[in-house]
Motif scaffolding. Structure first.
Motif, PDB file in Angstrom:
ATOM      1  N   SER A  77     102.215-106.557  -2.504  1.00 37.75           N
ATOM      2  CA  SER A  77     102.417-107.526  -1.435  1.00 37.75           C
ATOM      3  C   SER A  77     103.166-106.767  -0.347  1.00 37.75           C
ATOM      4  CB  SER A  77     103.192-108.755  -1.920  1.00 37.75           C
ATOM      5  OG  SER A  77     104.458-108.393  -2.400  1.00 37.75           O
ATOM      6  N   PHE A  78     103.317-107.382   0.802  1.00 34.00           N
ATOM      7  CA  PHE A  78     103.946-106.641   1.895  1.00 34.00           C
ATOM      8  C   PHE A  78     104.578-107.588   2.898  1.00 34.00           C
ATOM      9  CE2 PHE A  78      99.845-107.792   3.421  1.00 34.00           C
ATOM     10  CZ  PHE A  78     100.013-108.019   4.779  1.00 34.00           C
ATOM     11  N   ASN A  79     105.481-107.028   3.669  1.00 37.39           N
ATOM     12  CA  ASN A  79     106.015-107.695   4.849  1.00 37.39           C
ATOM     13  C   ASN A  79     106.221-106.594   5.895  1.00 37.39           C
ATOM     14  OD1 ASN A  79     108.520-106.464   4.280  1.00 37.39           O
ATOM     15  ND2 ASN A  79     109.185-108.234   3.088  1.00 37.39           N
ATOM     16  N   TYR A  80     106.950-106.877   6.941  1.00 39.13           N
ATOM     17  CA  TYR A  80     107.104-105.865   7.990  1.00 39.13           C
ATOM     18  C   TYR A  80     107.910-104.653   7.535  1.00 39.13           C
ATOM     19  CZ  TYR A  80     105.115-109.126  11.299  1.00 39.13           C
ATOM     20  OH  TYR A  80     104.258-109.969  11.942  1.00 39.13           O
ATOM     21  N   THR A  81     108.744-104.826   6.533  1.00 36.76           N
ATOM     22  CA  THR A  81     109.654-103.775   6.106  1.00 36.76           C
ATOM     23  C   THR A  81     109.215-103.069   4.833  1.00 36.76           C
ATOM     24  OG1 THR A  81     111.411-105.155   7.031  1.00 36.76           O
ATOM     25  CG2 THR A  81     112.098-103.305   5.656  1.00 36.76           C
ATOM     26  N   TYR A  82     108.589-103.820   3.914  1.00 31.90           N
ATOM     27  CA  TYR A  82     108.309-103.281   2.582  1.00 31.90           C
ATOM     28  C   TYR A  82     106.849-103.422   2.168  1.00 31.90           C
ATOM     29  CZ  TYR A  82     113.371-103.638   2.120  1.00 31.90           C
ATOM     30  OH  TYR A  82     114.708-103.511   2.319  1.00 31.90           O
ATOM     31  N   ILE A  83     106.431-102.497   1.314  1.00 30.35           N
ATOM     32  CA  ILE A  83     105.237-102.655   0.491  1.00 30.35           C
ATOM     33  C   ILE A  83     105.791-102.742  -0.929  1.00 30.35           C
ATOM     34  CG2 ILE A  83     103.150-101.574  -0.422  1.00 30.35           C
ATOM     35  CD1 ILE A  83     102.927-100.124   2.336  1.00 30.35           C
ATOM     36  N   ILE A  84     105.558-103.862  -1.588  1.00 30.30           N
ATOM     37  CA  ILE A  84     106.101-104.088  -2.920  1.00 30.30           C
ATOM     38  C   ILE A  84     104.977-103.909  -3.931  1.00 30.30           C
ATOM     39  CG2 ILE A  84     107.248-105.748  -4.452  1.00 30.30           C
ATOM     40  CD1 ILE A  84     107.733-106.801  -1.129  1.00 30.30           C
ATOM     41  N   ILE A  85     105.164-102.965  -4.848  1.00 31.48           N
ATOM     42  CA  ILE A  85     104.159-102.688  -5.876  1.00 31.48           C
ATOM     43  C   ILE A  85     104.490-103.558  -7.087  1.00 31.48           C
ATOM     44  CG2 ILE A  85     103.042-100.934  -7.305  1.00 31.48           C
ATOM     45  CD1 ILE A  85     102.776-100.461  -4.210  1.00 31.48           C
ATOM     46  N   HIS A  86     103.549-104.454  -7.415  1.00 32.01           N
ATOM     47  CA  HIS A  86     103.740-105.391  -8.529  1.00 32.01           C
ATOM     48  C   HIS A  86     103.153-104.869  -9.827  1.00 32.01           C
ATOM     49  CE1 HIS A  86     105.177-108.756  -6.045  1.00 32.01           C
ATOM     50  NE2 HIS A  86     104.431-108.182  -5.117  1.00 32.01           N
ATOM     51  N   ALA A  87     102.112-104.045  -9.736  1.00 32.85           N
ATOM     52  CA  ALA A  87     101.479-103.524 -10.952  1.00 32.85           C
ATOM     53  C   ALA A  87     100.667-102.286 -10.622  1.00 32.85           C
ATOM     54  CB  ALA A  87     100.575-104.580 -11.580  1.00 32.85           C
ATOM     55  N   PHE A  88     100.607-101.401 -11.576  1.00 29.79           N
ATOM     56  CA  PHE A  88      99.703-100.254 -11.562  1.00 29.79           C
ATOM     57  C   PHE A  88      98.904-100.447 -12.831  1.00 29.79           C
ATOM     58  CE2 PHE A  88      99.233 -95.451 -12.168  1.00 29.79           C
ATOM     59  CZ  PHE A  88      98.192 -95.365 -11.266  1.00 29.79           C
ATOM     60  N   TRP A  89      97.672-100.879 -12.694  1.00 35.19           N
ATOM     61  CA  TRP A  89      96.930-101.495 -13.799  1.00 35.19           C
ATOM     62  C   TRP A  89      95.617-100.778 -14.077  1.00 35.19           C
ATOM     63  CZ3 TRP A  89      98.603-105.009 -17.072  1.00 35.19           C
ATOM     64  CH2 TRP A  89      97.678-105.711 -17.848  1.00 35.19           C
ATOM     65  N   ASP A  90      95.367-100.514 -15.345  1.00 35.29           N
ATOM     66  CA  ASP A  90      94.081 -99.968 -15.753  1.00 35.29           C
ATOM     67  C   ASP A  90      93.085-101.125 -15.735  1.00 35.29           C
ATOM     68  OD1 ASP A  90      91.816 -99.055 -17.129  1.00 35.29           O
ATOM     69  OD2 ASP A  90      93.005 -97.731 -18.401  1.00 35.29           O
ATOM     70  N   ALA A  91      92.125-101.073 -14.831  1.00 26.98           N
ATOM     71  CA  ALA A  91      91.190-102.178 -14.607  1.00 26.98           C
ATOM     72  C   ALA A  91      90.211-102.378 -15.763  1.00 26.98           C
ATOM     73  CB  ALA A  91      90.429-101.967 -13.303  1.00 26.98           C
ATOM     74  N   ARG A  92      90.228-101.500 -16.741  1.00 25.89           N
ATOM     75  CA  ARG A  92      89.349-101.655 -17.903  1.00 25.89           C
ATOM     76  C   ARG A  92      89.953-102.597 -18.941  1.00 25.89           C
ATOM     77  NH1 ARG A  92      88.886 -95.242 -18.200  1.00 25.89           N
ATOM     78  NH2 ARG A  92      91.073 -95.637 -17.752  1.00 25.89           N
ATOM     79  N   GLN A  93      91.166-103.082 -18.692  1.00 29.51           N
ATOM     80  CA  GLN A  93      91.817-104.037 -19.590  1.00 29.51           C
ATOM     81  C   GLN A  93      91.392-105.460 -19.229  1.00 29.51           C
ATOM     82  OE1 GLN A  93      96.089-103.367 -20.534  1.00 29.51           O
ATOM     83  NE2 GLN A  93      95.963-101.980 -18.778  1.00 29.51           N
ATOM     84  N   ASN A  94      91.766-106.390 -20.083  1.00 29.38           N
ATOM     85  CA  ASN A  94      91.490-107.802 -19.843  1.00 29.38           C
ATOM     86  C   ASN A  94      92.246-108.242 -18.584  1.00 29.38           C
ATOM     87  OD1 ASN A  94      91.477-110.593 -19.814  1.00 29.38           O
ATOM     88  ND2 ASN A  94      91.647-110.779 -22.039  1.00 29.38           N
ATOM     89  N   PRO A  95      91.545-108.695 -17.541  1.00 23.03           N
ATOM     90  CA  PRO A  95      92.221-109.080 -16.298  1.00 23.03           C
ATOM     91  C   PRO A  95      93.163-110.273 -16.455  1.00 23.03           C
ATOM     92  CG  PRO A  95      89.895-109.642 -16.207  1.00 23.03           C
ATOM     93  CD  PRO A  95      90.100-108.854 -17.468  1.00 23.03           C
ATOM     94  N   ASP A  96      92.953-111.100 -17.490  1.00 24.49           N
ATOM     95  CA  ASP A  96      93.843-112.246 -17.707  1.00 24.49           C
ATOM     96  C   ASP A  96      95.273-111.792 -17.980  1.00 24.49           C
ATOM     97  OD1 ASP A  96      91.698-113.925 -17.352  1.00 24.49           O
ATOM     98  OD2 ASP A  96      91.368-114.236 -19.493  1.00 24.49           O
ATOM     99  N   LYS A  97      95.433-110.661 -18.658  1.00 30.73           N
ATOM    100  CA  LYS A  97      96.774-110.136 -18.937  1.00 30.73           C
ATOM    101  C   LYS A  97      97.499-109.841 -17.630  1.00 30.73           C
ATOM    102  CE  LYS A  97      97.082-106.706 -21.863  1.00 30.73           C
ATOM    103  NZ  LYS A  97      96.721-105.498 -22.626  1.00 30.73           N
ATOM    104  N   LEU A  98      96.803-109.271 -16.682  1.00 31.32           N
ATOM    105  CA  LEU A  98      97.417-108.934 -15.393  1.00 31.32           C
ATOM    106  C   LEU A  98      97.717-110.207 -14.612  1.00 31.32           C
ATOM    107  CD1 LEU A  98      98.332-106.941 -13.232  1.00 31.32           C
ATOM    108  CD2 LEU A  98      95.959-106.756 -12.501  1.00 31.32           C
ATOM    109  N   THR A  99      96.777-111.127 -14.588  1.00 28.53           N
ATOM    110  CA  THR A  99      96.941-112.374 -13.827  1.00 28.53           C
ATOM    111  C   THR A  99      98.190-113.122 -14.305  1.00 28.53           C
ATOM    112  OG1 THR A  99      94.565-112.531 -13.533  1.00 28.53           O
ATOM    113  CG2 THR A  99      95.821-114.534 -13.173  1.00 28.53           C
ATOM    114  N   LYS A 100      98.386-113.203 -15.621  1.00 26.42           N
ATOM    115  CA  LYS A 100      99.558-113.902 -16.161  1.00 26.42           C
ATOM    116  C   LYS A 100     100.840-113.192 -15.764  1.00 26.42           C
ATOM    117  CE  LYS A 100      97.131-115.724 -20.136  1.00 26.42           C
ATOM    118  NZ  LYS A 100      96.696-115.393 -21.486  1.00 26.42           N
ATOM    119  N   ARG A 101     100.796-111.883 -15.718  1.00 21.25           N
ATOM    120  CA  ARG A 101     102.015-111.124 -15.494  1.00 21.25           C
ATOM    121  C   ARG A 101     102.494-111.126 -14.047  1.00 21.25           C
ATOM    122  NH1 ARG A 101     102.059-105.251 -16.779  1.00 21.25           N
ATOM    123  NH2 ARG A 101     102.742-105.003 -14.659  1.00 21.25           N
TER     124      ARG A 101
END
Length: 103
Positions: A77-101
């Protein structure tokens, strides 16, 4: 060119990155692939900074993602000051795990 916004990795994302790099270091008995991934991550900062809305949004949230090295999503996510990294995710995993997190 470095990003104008400050990059902030949340703790979950830092752990993701550590786990992914450790996996590849162990699997390949070398840090070379992890270094390539890290270079791709750093390059993505400038892309995000220049056009943060150009990447797809993640579900119905303010978060977006950029694909790195074919198999990894950098969720931010981002604003004028920051880029905030929420996840670095292997896309071969179940996407539901990422969505919940990253709700």
């Amino acid at each position: 060119p470095m990003a104008k916004r400050t990059i902030v990795w949340l703790d979950f994302a830092k752990q993701d990155r550590k786990d992914i790099y450790s996996y590849w270091n162990s699997r390949n008995k070398s840090i070379s692939y992890s270094k390539k991934l890290q270079q791709a991550v750093v390059k993505s900062y400038a892309i995000i900074d220049r056009s943060p809305l150009a990447n797809p949004s993640f579900g119905n949230s303010d978060k977006r993602f950029i694909l790195i090295a074919s198999n990894y999503l950098l969720v931010y996510s981002f604003n004028y000051t920051y880029i905030i990294i929420h996840a670095f995710w292997d896309a071969r995993q179940n996407p539901d795990k990422l969505t919940k997190r990253i709700k």
